[in-house]
Design a protein around this motif. Sequence first.
Motif, PDB file in Angstrom:
ATOM      1  N   GLU A   1       0.833  -1.191   0.000  1.00 46.28           N
ATOM      2  CA  GLU A   1       0.000   0.000   0.000  1.00 46.28           C
ATOM      3  C   GLU A   1       0.872   1.247   0.000  1.00 46.28           C
ATOM      4  O   GLU A   1       0.571   2.230  -0.666  1.00 46.28           O
ATOM      5  N   ALA A   2       1.990   1.210   0.724  1.00 50.39           N
ATOM      6  CA  ALA A   2       2.908   2.338   0.750  1.00 50.39           C
ATOM      7  C   ALA A   2       3.544   2.541  -0.616  1.00 50.39           C
ATOM      8  O   ALA A   2       3.777   3.674  -1.035  1.00 50.39           O
ATOM      9  N   GLU A   3       3.831   1.433  -1.318  1.00 53.66           N
ATOM     10  CA  GLU A   3       4.399   1.533  -2.658  1.00 53.66           C
ATOM     11  C   GLU A   3       3.427   2.245  -3.592  1.00 53.66           C
ATOM     12  O   GLU A   3       3.825   3.104  -4.369  1.00 53.66           O
ATOM     13  N   LYS A   4       2.151   1.864  -3.512  1.00 56.01           N
ATOM     14  CA  LYS A   4       1.146   2.489  -4.372  1.00 56.01           C
ATOM     15  C   LYS A   4       1.048   3.980  -4.087  1.00 56.01           C
ATOM     16  O   LYS A   4       0.986   4.791  -4.999  1.00 56.01           O
ATOM     17  N   SER A   5       1.050   4.355  -2.822  1.00 51.62           N
ATOM     18  CA  SER A   5       0.961   5.770  -2.483  1.00 51.62           C
ATOM     19  C   SER A   5       2.229   6.493  -2.873  1.00 51.62           C
ATOM     20  O   SER A   5       2.197   7.657  -3.263  1.00 51.62           O
ATOM     21  N   LEU A   6       3.388   5.805  -2.810  1.00 55.63           N
ATOM     22  CA  LEU A   6       4.650   6.408  -3.209  1.00 55.63           C
ATOM     23  C   LEU A   6       4.642   6.691  -4.703  1.00 55.63           C
ATOM     24  O   LEU A   6       5.023   7.760  -5.140  1.00 55.63           O
TER      25      LEU A   6
ATOM     26  N   PRO B   1      13.436   9.993  -1.897  1.00 55.84           N
ATOM     27  CA  PRO B   1      14.224   9.158  -0.990  1.00 55.84           C
ATOM     28  C   PRO B   1      13.768   9.271   0.460  1.00 55.84           C
ATOM     29  O   PRO B   1      13.822   8.319   1.208  1.00 55.84           O
ATOM     30  N   ALA B   2      13.304  10.431   0.872  1.00 53.45           N
ATOM     31  CA  ALA B   2      12.839  10.588   2.242  1.00 53.45           C
ATOM     32  C   ALA B   2      11.631   9.696   2.504  1.00 53.45           C
ATOM     33  O   ALA B   2      11.521   9.078   3.561  1.00 53.45           O
ATOM     34  N   VAL B   3      10.727   9.607   1.534  1.00 48.19           N
ATOM     35  CA  VAL B   3       9.559   8.750   1.677  1.00 48.19           C
ATOM     36  C   VAL B   3       9.987   7.289   1.746  1.00 48.19           C
ATOM     37  O   VAL B   3       9.478   6.523   2.543  1.00 48.19           O
ATOM     38  N   GLN B   4      10.968   6.917   0.934  1.00 48.75           N
ATOM     39  CA  GLN B   4      11.417   5.523   0.926  1.00 48.75           C
ATOM     40  C   GLN B   4      12.123   5.174   2.238  1.00 48.75           C
ATOM     41  O   GLN B   4      11.961   4.085   2.755  1.00 48.75           O
ATOM     42  N   GLU B   5      12.908   6.105   2.796  1.00 42.47           N
ATOM     43  CA  GLU B   5      13.560   5.847   4.076  1.00 42.47           C
ATOM     44  C   GLU B   5      12.518   5.651   5.164  1.00 42.47           C
ATOM     45  O   GLU B   5      12.643   4.782   6.018  1.00 42.47           O
TER      46      GLU B   5
ATOM     47  N   VAL C   1      10.295  -9.668  -0.524  1.00 43.05           N
ATOM     48  CA  VAL C   1      10.327  -8.233  -0.301  1.00 43.05           C
ATOM     49  C   VAL C   1      10.510  -7.574  -1.660  1.00 43.05           C
ATOM     50  O   VAL C   1      11.567  -7.709  -2.283  1.00 43.05           O
ATOM     51  N   PRO C   2       9.517  -6.896  -2.158  1.00 44.79           N
ATOM     52  CA  PRO C   2       9.627  -6.302  -3.493  1.00 44.79           C
ATOM     53  C   PRO C   2      10.566  -5.105  -3.490  1.00 44.79           C
ATOM     54  O   PRO C   2      10.676  -4.384  -2.501  1.00 44.79           O
ATOM     55  N   LYS C   3      11.259  -4.920  -4.604  1.00 45.27           N
ATOM     56  CA  LYS C   3      12.134  -3.774  -4.753  1.00 45.27           C
ATOM     57  C   LYS C   3      11.327  -2.657  -5.372  1.00 45.27           C
ATOM     58  O   LYS C   3      10.580  -2.863  -6.324  1.00 45.27           O
ATOM     59  N   ILE C   4      11.502  -1.441  -4.855  1.00 40.77           N
ATOM     60  CA  ILE C   4      10.741  -0.299  -5.333  1.00 40.77           C
ATOM     61  C   ILE C   4      11.582   0.447  -6.354  1.00 40.77           C
ATOM     62  O   ILE C   4      12.702   0.841  -6.078  1.00 40.77           O
TER      63      ILE C   4
ATOM     64  N   ARG D   1      11.789   3.753  -9.002  1.00 43.07           N
ATOM     65  CA  ARG D   1      11.244   5.062  -9.322  1.00 43.07           C
ATOM     66  C   ARG D   1      11.120   5.194 -10.820  1.00 43.07           C
ATOM     67  O   ARG D   1      11.751   4.458 -11.575  1.00 43.07           O
ATOM     68  N   ASP D   2      10.362   6.169 -11.260  1.00 45.21           N
ATOM     69  CA  ASP D   2      10.187   6.398 -12.694  1.00 45.21           C
ATOM     70  C   ASP D   2      11.523   6.683 -13.370  1.00 45.21           C
ATOM     71  O   ASP D   2      11.763   6.288 -14.500  1.00 45.21           O
ATOM     72  N   GLU D   3      12.422   7.340 -12.667  1.00 47.09           N
ATOM     73  CA  GLU D   3      13.724   7.694 -13.236  1.00 47.09           C
ATOM     74  C   GLU D   3      14.598   6.443 -13.425  1.00 47.09           C
ATOM     75  O   GLU D   3      15.480   6.430 -14.274  1.00 47.09           O
ATOM     76  N   ASP D   4      14.375   5.400 -12.618  1.00 47.59           N
ATOM     77  CA  ASP D   4      15.185   4.185 -12.712  1.00 47.59           C
ATOM     78  C   ASP D   4      14.823   3.339 -13.911  1.00 47.59           C
ATOM     79  O   ASP D   4      15.618   2.534 -14.369  1.00 47.59           O
ATOM     80  N   LEU D   5      13.636   3.516 -14.423  1.00 47.16           N
ATOM     81  CA  LEU D   5      13.166   2.683 -15.519  1.00 47.16           C
ATOM     82  C   LEU D   5      13.586   3.189 -16.837  1.00 47.16           C
ATOM     83  O   LEU D   5      14.076   3.904 -17.372  1.00 47.16           O
TER      84      LEU D   5
END
Length: 167
Positions: free
Chosen positions: A119-124, A137-141, A158-161, A163-167
């Motif tokens: 759920e946190a991933e979806k909101s992130l 990064p603050a949200v991920q920490e 444990v899924p890896k999160i 970001r749009d920039e990483d893709l």
Amino acid sequence: MAEHQNSEVITKSKVEKAISLLKEQKPKERDDVSDRVAVQKMRRYIEKLTSSKYGYTYDEVSEMLKGLGIHLSGSRIKYLIGELRKSSRSRQKAEPSDDSSTSENPATETQPTVKANSEAEKSLVNSAKGKSKKQQPAVQEKEDKSVPQSQTNRNAFVPKIYRDEDL
């Protein structure tokens, strides 16, 4: 091709009666059984005879059974007994003992945490759109700190999160 002959009309009531008749049928008693099933039924007695107390070999047991028309070699009997032992051992390991508590199953304890992470991933992902890179990064920490070390399970997924920039 042969045409289907419609000699009698099949009504819904006949189908329902047929279904109830078929449901009531018990399995047929078979005269023949496989060698595995035969050894499974005789296992206790074969193990008794081949124990150190009685001292018979599997070949001697095989000779005894040949007199009854059961033609299994001693090595086949030994193999089947071993297979039956393995399967009963794996069944015993799979069945939890009565005195174990539910706290020994860490997967059930971490399920709410995993759900919270997803759920946190979806909101992130939803909140990351249109925001600067410094806030992500603050949200991920914060998300990483929300999972206490005592509740993590080494075997849990444990899924890896990303970001749009990483893709």
